[in-house]
Motif scaffolding. Structure first.
Motif, PDB file in Angstrom:
ATOM      1  N   GLU A  70      -5.815  -8.189  -9.037  1.00  0.00           N
ATOM      2  CA  GLU A  70      -4.739  -7.813  -9.952  1.00  0.00           C
ATOM      3  C   GLU A  70      -5.243  -6.841 -11.018  1.00  0.00           C
ATOM      4  OE1 GLU A  70      -1.410  -8.366 -10.133  1.00  0.00           O
ATOM      5  OE2 GLU A  70      -1.614  -9.163  -8.100  1.00  0.00           O
ATOM      6  N   LYS A  71      -6.443  -7.077 -11.508  1.00  0.00           N
ATOM      7  CA  LYS A  71      -6.999  -6.201 -12.529  1.00  0.00           C
ATOM      8  C   LYS A  71      -7.257  -4.808 -11.963  1.00  0.00           C
ATOM      9  CE  LYS A  71     -10.788  -5.817 -15.872  1.00  0.00           C
ATOM     10  NZ  LYS A  71     -12.029  -6.441 -16.416  1.00  0.00           N
ATOM     11  N   GLU A  72      -7.805  -4.746 -10.752  1.00  0.00           N
ATOM     12  CA  GLU A  72      -8.084  -3.448 -10.126  1.00  0.00           C
ATOM     13  C   GLU A  72      -6.786  -2.711  -9.809  1.00  0.00           C
ATOM     14  OE1 GLU A  72     -12.261  -4.520  -7.777  1.00  0.00           O
ATOM     15  OE2 GLU A  72     -10.317  -5.005  -6.863  1.00  0.00           O
ATOM     16  N   LEU A  73      -5.772  -3.447  -9.361  1.00  0.00           N
ATOM     17  CA  LEU A  73      -4.477  -2.835  -9.057  1.00  0.00           C
ATOM     18  C   LEU A  73      -3.837  -2.288 -10.323  1.00  0.00           C
ATOM     19  CD1 LEU A  73      -2.354  -2.209  -6.923  1.00  0.00           C
ATOM     20  CD2 LEU A  73      -1.405  -4.496  -7.276  1.00  0.00           C
ATOM     21  N   ILE A  76      -5.455   1.038 -11.067  1.00  0.00           N
ATOM     22  CA  ILE A  76      -5.092   2.150 -10.189  1.00  0.00           C
ATOM     23  C   ILE A  76      -3.647   2.582 -10.421  1.00  0.00           C
ATOM     24  CG2 ILE A  76      -4.186   1.065  -8.052  1.00  0.00           C
ATOM     25  CD1 ILE A  76      -6.323   2.880  -6.597  1.00  0.00           C
ATOM     26  N   ARG A  77      -2.813   1.654 -10.875  1.00  0.00           N
ATOM     27  CA  ARG A  77      -1.421   2.017 -11.171  1.00  0.00           C
ATOM     28  C   ARG A  77      -1.331   2.969 -12.358  1.00  0.00           C
ATOM     29  NH1 ARG A  77       1.322  -3.892 -10.357  1.00  0.00           N
ATOM     30  NH2 ARG A  77       1.790  -3.715  -8.124  1.00  0.00           N
ATOM     31  N   LYS A  78      -2.371   3.023 -13.174  1.00  0.00           N
ATOM     32  CA  LYS A  78      -2.380   3.968 -14.286  1.00  0.00           C
ATOM     33  C   LYS A  78      -2.414   5.416 -13.790  1.00  0.00           C
ATOM     34  CE  LYS A  78      -4.630   0.889 -17.637  1.00  0.00           C
ATOM     35  NZ  LYS A  78      -5.836   0.670 -18.477  1.00  0.00           N
ATOM     36  N   LYS A  79      -2.761   5.602 -12.529  1.00  0.00           N
ATOM     37  CA  LYS A  79      -2.747   6.944 -11.940  1.00  0.00           C
ATOM     38  C   LYS A  79      -1.331   7.431 -11.657  1.00  0.00           C
ATOM     39  CE  LYS A  79      -7.171   6.504  -9.457  1.00  0.00           C
ATOM     40  NZ  LYS A  79      -7.851   7.728  -9.923  1.00  0.00           N
TER      41      LYS A  79
END
Length: 257
Positions: A70-73, A76-79
């Motif tokens: 969840e943290k990694e996702l 990456i959603r900040k992109k």
């Protein structure tokens, strides 16, 4: 930038995506076309990680997003920036608060700086002087522009557009198309748009991909798609309820398409 490999997704007995493959190059504007119910929205939700595939992979910058924590996702959603079909503005917030929402809530910058950035982005989409209005005071086209300003407020690498011209008159729809082109040029983003508006697709796309029966059946430049001999592509781009061979499509067959 984005690679989709053998993507499958079902909802109950409805098999929506059936081994879909698509590669979107960094910096390009990819437009995905297809009929209502063909799975365009399901595909875009996989790209941003809102849905997980039953089978297959969605790779963003070399990372399989279905395998991320969840943290990694979240990182990456900040992109991504996204222009929603209905703009999805918060009715209780002023225009500038809508545009600066992520800056205020997630990036924790000051209200003064968030408002300054919001005004800058509103100016970029041709909406100077509206920052203190409420969404109810805006036209449909203005709401789309505010939605676009919000999407670019934190300078994403990838822009997703969900039916960007739906519900707009032809003149305003073309203005939104011009804005998308301008944002791509100025911000050097990778763009993925889903639409059934062929005028919009032909104007904003570097390449167009046709989604049909859960797969990408053809991909090419607007000219190549316009010259396609594939019957399903021809029927869609011509907006005809009659197959090229002359067979009338009944309601059930059309839904399946």
């Amino acid at each position: 930038m984005i690679e989709i490999i053998n993507l499958h997704k079902s909802f109950g007995n409805k098999h929506v995506l059936r081994g879909l493959n698509l590669r979107i190059e960094k910096g390009e504007s990819m437009v995905i076309i297809g009929g209502s119910g063909s799975g365009k929205s399901v595909l875009i939700k996989h790209i941003i990680g809102l849905l997980k595939p039953d089978k297959g992979k969605v790779m963003v910058d070399g990372k399989d997003i279905a395998q991320l924590t969840e943290k990694e996702l979240y990182e990456i959603r900040k992109k991504f920036g996204m222009l929603f079909q209905g703009a999805a503005l918060f009715d209780s917030m002023k225009v500038w608060e809508n545009v600066g929402f992520v800056l205020l809530k997630e990036r924790k910058i000051s209200e003064k700086d968030a408002k300054r950035i919001a005004i800058e982005k509103l100016d970029m989409v041709g909406l100077s002087g509206v920052e203190n209005l409420m969404p109810s005071e805006l036209s449909g086209g203005m709401k789309k522009r505010v939605g676009l300003a919000r999407a670019i407020a934190y300078e994403p690498d990838i822009m997703l557009y969900d039916e960007p011209t739906t519900g707009l008159d032809p003149v305003m729809a073309d203005a939104i198309n011009d804005l998308i082109i301008e944002m791509n040029r100025r911000l050097s983003v990778t763009s993925v748009s889903i639409t059934h508006d062929m005028h919009s697709a032909n104007k904003i796309a570097d390449r167009i991909a046709m989604l049909h029966e859960g797969c990408i059946i053809e991909i090419g430049t607007p000219h190549e798609i316009g010259s396609s001999m594939n019957p399903s592509v021809r029927q869609f781009i011509n907006g005809s309820s009659v197959w090229p061979a002359g067979e009338v499509v009944d309601e059930i067959s059309f839904r399946r398409a």
